[in-house]
Design an enzyme around this catalytic site. Structure first.
Site, PDB file in Angstrom:
ATOM      1  N   CYS A  82     -11.170  -4.325  -6.089  1.00 31.84           N
ATOM      2  CA  CYS A  82     -11.137  -4.413  -4.627  1.00 31.84           C
ATOM      3  C   CYS A  82     -12.324  -3.624  -4.116  1.00 31.84           C
ATOM      4  CB  CYS A  82      -9.826  -3.805  -4.125  1.00 31.84           C
ATOM      5  SG  CYS A  82      -9.705  -3.664  -2.340  1.00 31.84           S
ATOM      6  N   HIS A 109     -11.510 -11.303  -2.621  1.00 35.84           N
ATOM      7  CA  HIS A 109     -10.806 -12.504  -2.135  1.00 35.84           C
ATOM      8  C   HIS A 109     -11.784 -13.677  -1.931  1.00 35.84           C
ATOM      9  CE1 HIS A 109      -7.468  -9.776  -1.197  1.00 35.84           C
ATOM     10  NE2 HIS A 109      -6.715 -10.813  -0.892  1.00 35.84           N
ATOM     11  N   CYS A 112     -16.145  -8.951  -1.456  1.00 37.45           N
ATOM     12  CA  CYS A 112     -14.692  -8.823  -1.339  1.00 37.45           C
ATOM     13  C   CYS A 112     -14.119  -9.754  -2.393  1.00 37.45           C
ATOM     14  CB  CYS A 112     -14.223  -9.243   0.053  1.00 37.45           C
ATOM     15  SG  CYS A 112     -12.428  -9.388   0.185  1.00 37.45           S
ATOM     16  N   ASP A 134      -5.651  -4.397  -6.736  1.00 35.36           N
ATOM     17  CA  ASP A 134      -6.266  -4.920  -5.513  1.00 35.36           C
ATOM     18  C   ASP A 134      -5.243  -4.810  -4.392  1.00 35.36           C
ATOM     19  OD1 ASP A 134      -8.161  -6.203  -3.808  1.00 35.36           O
ATOM     20  OD2 ASP A 134      -7.143  -8.111  -4.086  1.00 35.36           O
ATOM     21  N   SER A 135      -5.719  -4.985  -3.165  1.00 37.42           N
ATOM     22  CA  SER A 135      -4.806  -4.997  -2.021  1.00 37.42           C
ATOM     23  C   SER A 135      -3.950  -6.266  -2.028  1.00 37.42           C
ATOM     24  CB  SER A 135      -5.623  -4.950  -0.734  1.00 37.42           C
ATOM     25  OG  SER A 135      -6.434  -6.110  -0.656  1.00 37.42           O
ATOM     26  N   GLU A 143      -4.823 -15.016   1.578  1.00 43.50           N
ATOM     27  CA  GLU A 143      -3.470 -14.505   1.312  1.00 43.50           C
ATOM     28  C   GLU A 143      -2.392 -15.519   1.738  1.00 43.50           C
ATOM     29  OE1 GLU A 143      -2.067 -11.480  -0.001  1.00 43.50           O
ATOM     30  OE2 GLU A 143      -4.067 -11.218  -0.854  1.00 43.50           O
TER      31      GLU A 143
HETATM   32  N1  DGL Z   1      -9.941  -7.799  -1.954  1.00 41.98           N
HETATM   33  C1  DGL Z   1     -10.313  -6.666  -1.211  1.00 41.98           C
HETATM   34  C2  DGL Z   1     -11.778  -6.359  -1.315  1.00 41.98           C
HETATM   35  O1  DGL Z   1     -12.406  -6.714  -2.289  1.00 41.98           O
HETATM   36  C3  DGL Z   1      -9.897  -6.419   0.177  1.00 41.98           C
HETATM   37  C4  DGL Z   1      -9.069  -7.284   0.998  1.00 41.98           C
HETATM   38  C5  DGL Z   1      -8.388  -6.512   2.080  1.00 41.98           C
HETATM   39  O2  DGL Z   1      -7.309  -6.014   1.763  1.00 41.98           O
HETATM   40  O3  DGL Z   1      -8.888  -6.395   3.198  1.00 41.98           O
HETATM   41  O4  DGL Z   1     -12.349  -5.723  -0.472  1.00 41.98           O
END
Ligand code: DGL
Length: 267
Positions: A74, A187, A185, A11-12, A153
């Site tokens: 992600c 997150h 997303c 993931d990012s 984050e």
């Molecule tokens: N967790 C990531 C997603 O599912 C992206 C978060 C990001 O880096 O913008 O899209």
């Protein structure tokens, strides 16, 4: 055939931990390696070509650890890079968009499905296309929420600032008369109680990460590559390109594992 190699998750940032959490629950015998590119998070506002490049860099890192399956945990990276990574690897590669879509289509009664995600995911139109390819009469409505990832984050998912930002951002979605909302997303499940509160309890939230682990489980069986049920000491390795301290803090709370020691790496 029993396959003891680890499953890789990328993931990012810390968002992919929402998928790992579910993997720990549904697949406790599997060895797991997670890599979060926290240094370069968010990916959402970045150009597609750059997201593809970063996703390949994470993929190469995990391939060197001999993973047996790759989970792109992600949505932004899935939208940008899944097709080409899947084409080029000879291990199964799983993204988060199709499993979330399937769950949403299964749940909706009104066919009015909301999608929230990063700018990259929403602009790609991937969820809309996936929904409409299954149910052409569905009415997907999408909204980019660029302010959500920085809240998570910075470990402020439970703060009053988070409540305010989520309420403001989701305002337009509350008027769309949807019965299902895809958390597009990884997150966002960390903001789930606040999102549910704003949308109202009659709207069903779909956590695409949770759905993805169901697919991982199915593929382990299909390819006959699951680990042994006797593997009572599975390994969990965490890597981050960012601060290990901040990563450990969020991971510890979210996964409920007291002794997480992420390693720092450079890509
Ligand atoms: N967790 C990531 C997603 O599912 C992206 C978060 C990001 O880096 O913008 O899209």
């Amino acid at each position: 055939m029993i396959n003891t190699a680890p499953i890789g998750f990328i993931d990012s940032g810390v968002g992919g931990l929402t998928v790992v959490k579910e993997a720990l629950k549904q697949l406790p015998n599997e060895n797991i390696i997670f890599l979060g590119d926290n240094l370069r998070c968010p990916y959402g506002p970045r150009p597609k070509e750059q997201v593809i490049e970063f996703t390949w860099q994470m993929t190469y890192f995990l391939l060197k650890q001999n993973i047996k399956m790759l989970v792109i945990a992600c949505n932004t990276a899935t939208a940008a890079a899944l097709t080409q990574i899947k084409e080029q690897l000879d291990i199964p590669v799983v993204g988060v968009i199709l499993p979330g879509t399937r769950a949403a289509v299964k749940n909706t009664k009104s066919q009015r499905i909301g999608i929230i995600g990063t700018q990259g995911t929403i602009q790609s139109g991937s969820y809309e296309q996936a929904i409409l390819s299954k149910v052409p009469t569905a009415q997907p409505v999408s909204l980019a929420c660029p302010r959500f990832v920085p809240i998570v984050e910075s470990n402020q998912a439970n703060s009053s600032v988070a409540k305010k930002i989520v309420a403001q951002t989701l305002q337009p979605m509350t008027k769309k008369n949807i019965d299902t909302l895809i958390l597009g997303c990884t997150h966002y499940p960390l903001l789930r109680p606040i999102i549910q509160n704003v949308m109202g309890k009659e709207v069903v939230l779909i956590d695409s990460g949770v759905e993805t682990v169901g697919e991982v489980s199915m593929l382990l069986d299909y390819f006959d590559i699951a680990n042994s049920p006797e593997n009572t000491t599975p390994t969990r390795q965490f890597y981050t390109t960012g601060s290990t301290q901040s990563f450990n803090q969020i991971a510890k709370n979210w996964l409920n594992i007291p002794d997480i020691q992420a390693k720092h790496i450079q890509l």
